[in-house]
Design an enzyme around this catalytic site. Structure first.
Site, short mmCIF file in Angstrom:
data_model
loop_
_atom_site.label_atom_id
_atom_site.label_comp_id
_atom_site.label_asym_id
_atom_site.label_seq_id
_atom_site.Cartn_x
_atom_site.Cartn_y
_atom_site.Cartn_z
N ASP A 1 7.40 4.30 9.46
CA ASP A 1 6.36 3.75 9.77
C ASP A 1 5.74 4.45 10.92
O ASP A 1 6.46 4.80 11.87
CB ASP A 1 6.68 2.23 10.18
CG ASP A 1 5.80 1.29 10.53
OD1 ASP A 1 5.67 0.17 9.64
OD2 ASP A 1 5.34 1.29 11.46
N ASN B 1 -6.11 1.96 15.65
CA ASN B 1 -7.53 1.41 15.04
C ASN B 1 -8.35 0.89 16.02
O ASN B 1 -9.51 1.14 16.05
CB ASN B 1 -7.03 0.55 13.80
CG ASN B 1 -6.69 1.14 12.60
OD1 ASN B 1 -7.05 2.02 12.19
ND2 ASN B 1 -5.89 0.39 11.65
N ASP C 1 -7.77 6.27 9.23
CA ASP C 1 -7.70 6.58 7.95
C ASP C 1 -7.16 7.93 7.88
O ASP C 1 -6.53 8.49 6.95
CB ASP C 1 -9.09 6.61 7.25
CG ASP C 1 -9.26 4.89 6.84
OD1 ASP C 1 -8.34 3.90 6.95
OD2 ASP C 1 -10.48 4.66 6.39
N GLU D 1 0.61 1.14 7.01
CA GLU D 1 1.02 2.37 7.68
C GLU D 1 2.53 2.74 7.23
O GLU D 1 3.41 3.43 7.89
CB GLU D 1 1.05 2.28 9.26
CG GLU D 1 1.71 1.44 9.85
CD GLU D 1 1.34 -0.18 10.13
OE1 GLU D 1 1.88 -0.67 10.94
OE2 GLU D 1 0.36 -0.19 9.11
#
Length: 702
Positions: free
Chosen positions: A444, A452, A461, A487
Site C-alpha cells: 500500500d 492527491n 495517477d 493504492e
C-alpha cells in the site's frame, strides 16, 4: 521424398469389396502427414545413436520448400539462427543445445508456407480477420513439427517464442509457469532480425532504434537479460557477422527446380493442414496400426490438455474420452473409430467430450478413412466440431480478453484476473502441497491521499502508473503483479517461501523509494508491505487475511516497512478479538410475487446482472445464485456498497392459479447473506434491504 510410404504395401489392408458403394477418396495431404511421421520414426529407430535432432533429409526438404515459397522468409530464418546462436554462446550454452536452438530458429516460420500471397505480402495493416488467418501459420507449424517427431525441447522453443515473456501480458498462461530460455532467446532474435529488414509494409530500422525498441519492451514482451545479452553480442562482433552473412546463401539448399518439386510435395501437406485448422475445432490423424500420429492444438484444448505437447502413441479410449450424445459410455467396438474402421466409409456422430468429471462439451466427430492411390487403407482422420460455440478465437476477441484482465490505468492485472490466478494457484497447491507453495505480498502506498490533495490527481495517477511499471519490471516472469484497487497492490509469488518473499518485498520497497515523477520532481513516496505464505491445511482466505493483517501491522508501526506473519502468530493476535455475532443474525429473507412469464423472468434476470455488475454463481431449474459486490482480499466489508458483497439466492415456485394470457402465478423466494466479515448487524441489514429494493424494481410483484 514424402511420396515414399513407410508402410509395407505387402501387409497393407486393401479396401473391402463387399459393399455396393465404396469410398475411394484419396487425401494426398493427410497421407503425406502419415508418411512424414513414419519416415521420422524409421530414422530415429535405425539411427538410435545419432545426435541429429531431425533427419537431415527431412530438414532439407522443408527448408527447400520454404526457400522456394518465399526466399525472404528463408533468409530471415537463417539470420535469426545466427543471432540466436550468438546469444546462446554468450550465455555459455552446451553445443548440443545450441544446435537444437538453431534448428528451432530455422523452422520457426515454416507455417508461412501455407499462407496465401495476399496475406504474406500485404502492404497495409492486418485486420482482425487477417490476424485470425495468420494465427493458423503457427498452428500449422506445430502440426508439422509434431509430425516430424522433433524433440519436445525444439517444439516447445518454437511454440513459446510467440508468447510474451511476462505472464501478465499472456492472459492464457497460469501464474507460476515460465517460458523456456530457448524460447526467450528466439523471440528476441526474431524481433531484432525482423525490424532490421525492409518489409512490404514498413522501412527497415537501424541498429540503435531496434535496441531501443527491445529495451523499452524488456520485462513485458522480452526477457531483459536476453535483450542485454543480445546487445553485448552485437557490440562484440555480432553486428559485423550479421552484415557479412547477409548476402550468402545456404549450401545445403537444393536448386530452385528441386525446390519446386519439394514445394509440390510438402506444399500439399501445408495446404491441407491450413484448411483443417480453419474448418474444425480439432483434428487427429491415426495410422492403420491405430497409432495416433498427430493431435492438433485445438484437439488438445477440447480434451482438457491445452498446455501439453503431444507425442505419438497408440490409440486408446482414454486418450479421447467421449460418450454418446446422451452421456452413455460407448461399448467395446462401438467407438466412432472402431465403427468406421470396420465399415471403411466416412461417418459422422454426435458425442459428448468429457473435459473433466463434471464438464462435457457437445460436438460432432467426423471420421474419414484414408486410402492411397492403390486403394490400400492407410489410416483415419478424425475431425471435431463443437455444437455450441466456435473455439477458434479471433485476434480481436483475444485483445478484448486481455483488456478485461488488465487494470485500465496501470496496465497490470486487475482484481478479477488476480482472483482467477489465486484460484488456479490454490488448485495446484491442493494437488501438490509440497511442490506448489506460494506467497502473497500485499502493499500500500503510504499517505497516498495527501499526494492527491497536495499535488493533484494527475500526479496521483502518475505515481500509480510508475509504481505498477516498477513492479512489472522487478517481478519475475512467473509472478503476477496486480492492482487490487486504489493504492493497493498485490504480488503473487509461486514457489517462494516466506522469507524469500519478504526479501522480494524489501527489494520492491527500496526501489519504490527511488522513484521520481515528471509531474512532481520533488515528490518522494514510500510503501508498506505485508507478506504471508500458504501453510499446511490452510485455506486461501486465511493466507490473504494474514497478508492483510501483516500490512496493517506495518502501517501501525510507522509505515515504510515489511512485516511477515505466520499462521500461529495471527491466531495469537486474533484471540483477543471478541467473537463475531452468530451467522443466523445475518440472513435476510423476503418474497417477490406476481405473474411472471418464464421468458420475462429470464430477460429481467439478465438485465439485473448486467446493470449491477452481478456475478452468476450457480443456475439450476427454478433456482439462481448471484453475487453482488466485490470481495476484498482480507474478507472485510468496506464502506462503499460495491465493497459489501452479498449472496442472493432466488427460488421460483408456481402457484396453482393462472394469470392473464396463460401466465403462471409465480413466487420468488429471496434469501440474502453476506460474503466476508461483517461486524455490525445493522450494516448488513441496510445493505440487504437496499439489495431487495433493487430486485423489486426489476421484477413484477404484487
Amino acid at each position: 521424398m514424402l511420396a515414399e510410404t513407410a508402410v509395407n504395401r505387402a501387409t497393407a489392408d486393401p479396401m473391402p469389396q463387399t459393399s455396393s458403394w465404396q469410398f475411394n477418396g484419396v487425401s494426398r495431404g493427410l497421407l503425406s502427414v502419415i508418411e512424414l511421421s513414419h519416415r521420422s520414426e524409421n530414422f530415429y529407430r535405425e539411427q538410435a545413436d545419432s545426435t541429429e535432432a531431425i533427419p537431415l533429409a527431412i530438414l532439407r526438404e522443408i527448408l527447400s520448400a520454404l526457400h522456394f515459397r518465399d526466399e525472404n522468409t528463408f533468409n530471415h530464418s537463417r539470420r535469426v539462427g545466427l543471432i540466436a546462436m550468438g546469444i546462446a554462446q554468450q550465455l555459455c550454452w552446451e553445443k548440443e543445445n545450441i544446435k537444437q536452438l538453431e534448428i528451432a530458429a530455422l523452422l520457426h516460420d515454416i507455417g508461412k508456407i501455407g499462407i496465401p500471397d495476399h496475406l504474406l505480402y500485404k502492404p497495409g495493416r492486418f485486420s482482425a480477420e487477417d490476424f485470425g488467418l495468420m494465427s493458423h501459420a503457427v498452428e500449422v507449424a506445430e502440426d508439422i513439427l509434431q509430425s516430424c517427431r522433433l524433440p519436445l525441447s525444439i517444439r516447445r522453443t518454437v511454440l513459446e517464442a510467440r508468447r510474451y515473456y511476462s505472464g501478465l501480458e499472456d492472459y492464457s498462461r497460469p501464474v507460476g509457469t515460465e517460458l523456456s530460455q530457448g524460447a526467450r532467446i528466439l523471440a528476441v532474435a526474431d524481433a531484432y532480425e525482423s525490424l532490421s529488414r525492409e518489409q512490404v509494409f514498413r522501412d527497415a530500422k537501424d541498429h540503435h532504434d531496434i535496441t531501443d525498441f527491445l529495451k523499452e519492451r524488456a520485462g513485458t514482451q522480452y526477457d531483459p537479460r536476453v535483450v542485454e545479452t543480445l546487445c553485448r553480442w552485437l557490440d562484440n562482433g555480432g553486428l559485423s557477422l550479421l552484415r557479412s552473412a547477409a548476402g550468402k546463401d545456404s549450401s545445403f539448399i537444393q536448386s530452385s527446380q528441386n525446390g519446386s518439386l519439394m514445394m509440390g510435395a510438402i506444399g500439399t501437406v501445408f495446404a491441407e493442414l491450413y484448411a483443417l485448422e480453419q474448418a474444425y475445432d480439432g483434428f487427429s490423424i491415426i495410422d492403420a496400426d491405430r497409432n495416433v500420429l498427430l493431435v492438433n492444438r485445438g484437439c488438445q484444448e477440447l480434451f482438457g490438455r491445452a498446455g501439453e505437447l503431444f507425442e505419438p502413441q497408440p490409440w486408446t479410449p482414454d486418450l479421447f474420452p467421449i460418450t454418446n450424445f446422451n452421456h452413455q459410455a460407448f461399448g467395446e467396438d462401438e467407438y466412432p473409430l472402431d465403427v468406421m474402421v470396420s465399415k471403411r466409409r466416412p461417418m459422422s456422430v454426435n458425442v459428448q467430450i468429457r473435459q473433466d468429471d463434471r464438464h462435457f462439451e457437445a460436438a460432432e466427430v467426423q471420421c474419414f478413412p484414408l486410402f492411397d492411390v492403390d486403394g490400400l487403407f492407410r489410416g483415419v482422420a478424425e475431425f471435431y466440431k463443437c455444437k455450441d460455440r466456435t473455439r477458434h478465437q479471433s485476434h480481436q476477441f483475444k485483445e478484448l480478453a486481455l483488456q478485461a484482465s488488465r487494470d485500465a490505468l496501470t496496465g497490470i492485472a486487475n482484481r478479477g484476473e488476480l482472483e482467477n490466478q489465486l484460484a488456479n494457484i490454490m488448485d495446484r497447491y491442493l494437488a501438490d502441497p509440497q511442490g506448489s507453495i506460494f506467497s502473497v505480498i500485499y502493499l500500500d502506498i503510504d499517505h497516498f491521499k495527501s499526494i492527491n490533495d497536495n499535488y493533484g490527481h494527475a500526479v496521483g495517477d502518475e505515481v500509480l502508473v510508475e509504481l505498477a511499471k516498477l513492479l512489472r519490471q522487478e517481478a519475475y516472469s512467473n509472478e503476477l503483479a496486480a492492482r487490487y484497487g486504489g493504492e493497493e497492490f498485490v504480488v503473487l509469488c509461486p514457489e517462494l517461501e516466506l522469507m524469500q518473499a519478504a526479501g522480494r518485498a524489501e527489494r520492491f520497497r527500496l526501489e519504490i523509494a527511488k522513484l521520481r515523477f515528471k509531474g512532481a520532481p520533488d515528490l518522494r513516496i514510500t510503501s508498506s508491505f505485508g507478506v504471508a505464505q500458504i501453510e499446511s491445511q490452510e485455506k486461501l482466505d486465511s493466507v490473504l487475511k494474514r497478508a492483510d493483517k501483516a500490512l496493517y501491522e506495518s502501517k501501525k508501526n510507522g509505515r515504510n516497512r515489511t512485516t511477515v506473519l505466520r499462521r500461529e502468530e495471527l491466531s495469537q493476535s486474533l484471540s483477543k478479538v471478541t467473537p463475531a455475532v452468530e451467522n443466523e443474525d445475518f440472513v435476510f429473507k423476503a418474497e417477490l410475487a406476481g405473474v411472471l412469464y418464464d421468458e420475462f423472468l429470464i430477460m429481467k434476470m439478465k438485465s439485473f446482472v448486467h446493470d449491477n455488475n452481478a456475478k452468476v454463481r450457480h443456475v439450476t431449474k427454478g433456482e439462481v445464485l448471484l453475487q453482488l459486490g466485490k470481495k476484498k482480499l482480507g474478507g472485510r466489508w468496506g464502506k462503499d456498497p460495491s465493497r459489501q458483497p452479498v449472496l442472493i439466492e432466488m427460488k421460483s415456485t408456481n402457484d396453482e392459479r393462472s394469470g392473464p394470457a396463460g401466465g403462471r402465478k409465480q413466487k420468488l423466494q429471496v434469501k440474502i447473506t453476506p460474503i466476508g466479515t461483517v461486524k455490525k448487524r445493522e450494516v448488513f441489514q441496510g445493505r440487504a434491504r437496499h439489495t431487495y429494493r433493487m430486485l423489486r424494481t426489476y421484477f413484477v410483484s404484487e
